[in-house]
Design an enzyme around this catalytic site. Sequence first.
Site, short mmCIF file in Angstrom:
data_model
loop_
_atom_site.label_atom_id
_atom_site.label_comp_id
_atom_site.label_asym_id
_atom_site.label_seq_id
_atom_site.Cartn_x
_atom_site.Cartn_y
_atom_site.Cartn_z
N ASN A 1 34.81 38.27 35.92
CA ASN A 1 35.30 39.64 36.15
C ASN A 1 35.03 40.09 37.58
OD1 ASN A 1 35.10 39.35 33.18
ND2 ASN A 1 35.72 41.49 33.17
N LYS B 1 49.10 40.50 36.54
CA LYS B 1 47.78 40.26 35.91
C LYS B 1 47.37 41.26 34.85
CE LYS B 1 45.22 43.04 39.21
NZ LYS B 1 44.00 43.28 39.93
N SER C 1 41.74 31.91 35.27
CA SER C 1 40.97 33.04 34.74
C SER C 1 40.13 32.58 33.56
CB SER C 1 41.97 34.10 34.28
OG SER C 1 41.32 35.08 33.50
N TYR D 1 49.85 37.17 29.27
CA TYR D 1 49.25 36.92 30.59
C TYR D 1 48.38 35.66 30.55
CZ TYR D 1 45.74 37.08 34.25
OH TYR D 1 44.90 36.70 35.26
N GLY E 1 46.96 41.25 48.01
CA GLY E 1 46.35 41.82 46.81
C GLY E 1 44.83 41.91 46.90
N TYR F 1 38.23 32.59 37.33
CA TYR F 1 37.43 33.76 37.70
C TYR F 1 36.96 34.46 36.45
CZ TYR F 1 40.71 33.49 41.74
OH TYR F 1 41.52 33.10 42.77
N ASN G 1 43.13 49.82 34.19
CA ASN G 1 42.87 49.20 32.89
C ASN G 1 41.45 48.65 32.84
OD1 ASN G 1 45.64 49.31 31.99
ND2 ASN G 1 46.05 47.71 33.51
N ASN G 2 40.95 48.27 34.01
CA ASN G 2 39.67 47.56 34.05
C ASN G 2 38.50 48.54 34.21
OD1 ASN G 2 41.67 45.35 35.66
ND2 ASN G 2 40.49 44.66 33.89
N LYS H 1 48.54 31.65 32.43
CA LYS H 1 47.48 30.92 33.14
C LYS H 1 47.28 29.54 32.51
CE LYS H 1 46.52 34.00 36.22
NZ LYS H 1 46.92 33.77 37.61
N ARG I 1 30.13 41.16 29.93
CA ARG I 1 30.98 40.35 30.80
C ARG I 1 30.18 39.86 32.00
NH1 ARG I 1 33.44 41.17 26.95
NH2 ARG I 1 35.59 41.89 26.64
P1 NAD Z 1 46.66 41.65 42.69
O1 NAD Z 1 47.77 42.19 41.86
O2 NAD Z 1 45.86 42.62 43.49
O3 NAD Z 1 47.23 40.55 43.69
C1 NAD Z 1 48.33 39.71 43.37
C2 NAD Z 1 49.29 39.78 44.54
O4 NAD Z 1 50.41 38.93 44.25
C3 NAD Z 1 49.83 41.18 44.77
O5 NAD Z 1 49.69 41.51 46.15
C4 NAD Z 1 51.30 41.08 44.37
O6 NAD Z 1 52.13 41.94 45.14
C5 NAD Z 1 51.59 39.61 44.63
N1 NAD Z 1 52.68 39.04 43.82
C6 NAD Z 1 52.84 39.11 42.49
N2 NAD Z 1 53.94 38.44 42.12
C7 NAD Z 1 54.49 37.93 43.26
C8 NAD Z 1 55.63 37.15 43.53
N3 NAD Z 1 56.48 36.78 42.58
N4 NAD Z 1 55.90 36.81 44.81
C9 NAD Z 1 55.07 37.20 45.82
N5 NAD Z 1 53.97 37.94 45.61
C10 NAD Z 1 53.69 38.30 44.35
O7 NAD Z 1 45.72 40.79 41.75
P2 NAD Z 1 44.29 40.18 42.03
O8 NAD Z 1 43.31 40.91 41.21
O9 NAD Z 1 44.07 40.03 43.48
O10 NAD Z 1 44.48 38.75 41.36
C11 NAD Z 1 44.88 37.62 42.10
C12 NAD Z 1 45.07 36.45 41.15
O11 NAD Z 1 43.86 36.21 40.46
C13 NAD Z 1 46.13 36.67 40.08
O12 NAD Z 1 46.82 35.46 39.88
C14 NAD Z 1 45.33 37.04 38.86
O13 NAD Z 1 46.00 36.69 37.67
C15 NAD Z 1 44.09 36.20 39.06
N6 NAD Z 1 42.91 36.75 38.37
C16 NAD Z 1 42.54 38.05 38.59
C17 NAD Z 1 41.44 38.59 37.93
C18 NAD Z 1 41.04 40.03 38.12
O14 NAD Z 1 40.32 40.55 37.27
N7 NAD Z 1 41.43 40.71 39.18
C19 NAD Z 1 40.70 37.78 37.06
C20 NAD Z 1 41.10 36.46 36.86
C21 NAD Z 1 42.22 35.97 37.53
C1 WQD Z 2 35.38 44.89 30.70
C2 WQD Z 2 34.59 45.52 29.56
C3 WQD Z 2 35.98 46.45 27.82
C4 WQD Z 2 37.77 49.60 30.27
C5 WQD Z 2 40.22 41.55 32.00
C6 WQD Z 2 41.25 40.54 31.58
C7 WQD Z 2 40.85 39.17 32.04
C8 WQD Z 2 40.56 39.16 33.55
C9 WQD Z 2 39.63 40.26 33.96
C10 WQD Z 2 42.52 38.49 34.73
C11 WQD Z 2 35.15 45.21 28.17
C12 WQD Z 2 35.20 47.54 28.52
C13 WQD Z 2 37.03 48.53 29.84
C14 WQD Z 2 37.46 50.91 29.78
C15 WQD Z 2 35.68 49.95 28.47
N1 WQD Z 2 41.74 39.39 34.32
N2 WQD Z 2 36.00 48.70 28.96
N3 WQD Z 2 36.43 51.02 28.89
O1 WQD Z 2 38.81 42.80 29.49
O2 WQD Z 2 36.79 41.54 30.37
O3 WQD Z 2 38.98 41.19 31.42
O4 WQD Z 2 40.08 41.52 33.43
O5 WQD Z 2 42.53 37.31 34.49
O6 WQD Z 2 41.90 38.33 31.72
O7 WQD Z 2 41.35 40.55 30.16
O8 WQD Z 2 37.84 43.32 31.79
O9 WQD Z 2 37.30 45.38 33.02
O10 WQD Z 2 39.13 45.45 31.26
O11 WQD Z 2 36.76 45.21 30.55
O12 WQD Z 2 34.76 50.12 27.68
O13 WQD Z 2 38.14 51.91 30.12
O14 WQD Z 2 34.68 46.95 29.70
O15 WQD Z 2 36.09 46.71 26.46
O16 WQD Z 2 34.06 45.11 27.30
P1 WQD Z 2 38.08 42.22 30.62
P2 WQD Z 2 37.82 44.90 31.72
#
Ligand code: NAD
Ligand code: WQD
Length: 337
Positions: free
Chosen positions: A179, A85, A125, A149, A11, A177, A198-199, A153, A231
Site C-alpha cells: 500500500n 487502478k 500489485s 482491476y 502519475g 506493491y 477511495n484509499n 494485473k 495493511r
Molecule cells: P496513477 O493513476 O497516479 O498513475 C498512472 C499513470 O498512468 C497516470 O498518470 C495516467 O494518466 C497514466 N495512464 C493510464 N493509462 C494510460 C494509457 N493508456 N496511456 C498512457 N498513460 C496512461 O497511479 P499510481 O498510483 O501511480 O500507480 C502506478 C501503477 O502502479 C499502476 O499500474 C497501478 O495499477 C500500480 N499500483 C498502484 C498501487 C497504488 O496503491 N497506488 C498499488 C499497486 C499497484
Molecule cells: C486500506 C484499509 C480499508 C478507506 C487498494 C487496492 C489494492 C492496491 C492498493 C492497487 C482497508 C480501510 C479505506 C476508507 C477505511 N491498489 N479504509 N476507510 O484496499 O488495501 O488496497 O489500494 O493495486 O489493489 O485494493 O487500500 O487504502 O483502500 O484501504 O476504513 O475510507 O483502509 O477497509 O482496511 P486497499 P485502501
Amino acid sequence: MKNILVTGGAGYIGSHTVVEMLNMNMNVVIVDNLRNSKEEALRRIEKITGIKPTFYKVDLLDRSALASVFRAEKFDAVVHFAGLKAVGESTQIPLSYYQNNVTGTLNLCELMIKHSVRNLVFSSSATVYGDPHKTPIKESFPRSATNPYGRTKLMIEEILQDLYDSDNAWNISLLRYFNPIGAHPSGMIGEDPNDIPNNLVPFISQVAIGKLNKLAVFGADYPTHDGTGVRDYIHVVDLAKGHIKALQKLSENPGIQAFNLGTGRGYSVLDIVSTFERVNKVKIPYETAGRRPGDIAVCYADASKAEKELGWRAELPLEDMCADTWRWQLQNPNGYE
Ligand code: NAD
Ligand code: WQD
C-alpha cells in the site's frame, strides 16, 4: 540501464520514481496520456531535480503515436506504470480496464520487441494474492483476483511470463506493491486523487484539511488487534527506490522474477489514524461503518526476497509517511490545480 522509458511517469508512483531516476543520472522519457495526472507534476519534477524529463503526451492505446516515440528515442529498459487502478471503478467499466491495462501492455511489448528492448519493470500489485491463506505473503503464494482491476494485473503477469518463455532474452521484474502512501519530502509531488479518494490515507488527509467531514472506518470486526483491517503501508519514496534496484538487477540477466515491495509490517486503520493525528497534531473524526465489499482482513509482505536479491529494503517509518502526506496536502490543498 541508462535510457529509460517510463510509462505513466506523470502519475503518483511514476513521478516519485522519475525523481529518483534523475537523481541517479538516468535519461528519462515519460509517456503518459494524463488521464489520471497533470502536466504540473512534470514541472514539479524539474523543480526538485533541476532536470526536465522528455515528455510525450501519448496514450498506450494509440499504437502509431507510441511507435513514433520508439522511433525517436533509444531505450535500454522500460518501467511500465501506466494503467487504471481504481478497484471500484473497474467493476463498473471492466472492459475499459481490460482495454487500457492489457491492450496498453501488449502494444508496449510489441514495440519493445520491434526495437529490441527486452528489459521491463512492471507495476504489479499485492492484489494478485487475492485473499491470502496466511501472512506474511511470499512471492510463491497462489495468485487470484477478486475484481477486474486485479485480474488485469494477473493477466499481465501471465502474459509477461509467456513472453519470457517465448524468448529468454527478456528480463522482467514484476514488482508487487503493497500500500503505497506518503509523498516526496519536498512537499512538491504527491498523490492527487481526481475525486473523493477511495484509499485510506488520501481520505484521512482530506478529512484533516477539512474537505471531508469524517472518515468511515470500513469494518471493526476483523480478527485483528483492534478489529480494523491491517495493511502493509510503504512510503512512496522507498517504493520509487525499489525500481532503481530492479533496473540495476535487470542488467544481470535475471530472467523473469516477482518481488514484493512492502515493509513487512502491518498497521490497522486505527493505527494509521492515531499516528497521523500524533505526528501532524490534527484531529481525524471517524465513525465505524460496515465492511467494504471485497476487503480482506490482513495483508502484509514478506519482503525478504527483494532484500536478498535486489539489495532493497523499505527504510522510512510510518511517521514519515504521515508527515510527508500532510506536508504535500498543506502545500497543495487542491492538488496540482
Ligand atoms: P496513477 O493513476 O497516479 O498513475 C498512472 C499513470 O498512468 C497516470 O498518470 C495516467 O494518466 C497514466 N495512464 C493510464 N493509462 C494510460 C494509457 N493508456 N496511456 C498512457 N498513460 C496512461 O497511479 P499510481 O498510483 O501511480 O500507480 C502506478 C501503477 O502502479 C499502476 O499500474 C497501478 O495499477 C500500480 N499500483 C498502484 C498501487 C497504488 O496503491 N497506488 C498499488 C499497486 C499497484
Ligand atoms: C486500506 C484499509 C480499508 C478507506 C487498494 C487496492 C489494492 C492496491 C492498493 C492497487 C482497508 C480501510 C479505506 C476508507 C477505511 N491498489 N479504509 N476507510 O484496499 O488495501 O488496497 O489500494 O493495486 O489493489 O485494493 O487500500 O487504502 O483502500 O484501504 O476504513 O475510507 O483502509 O477497509 O482496511 P486497499 P485502501
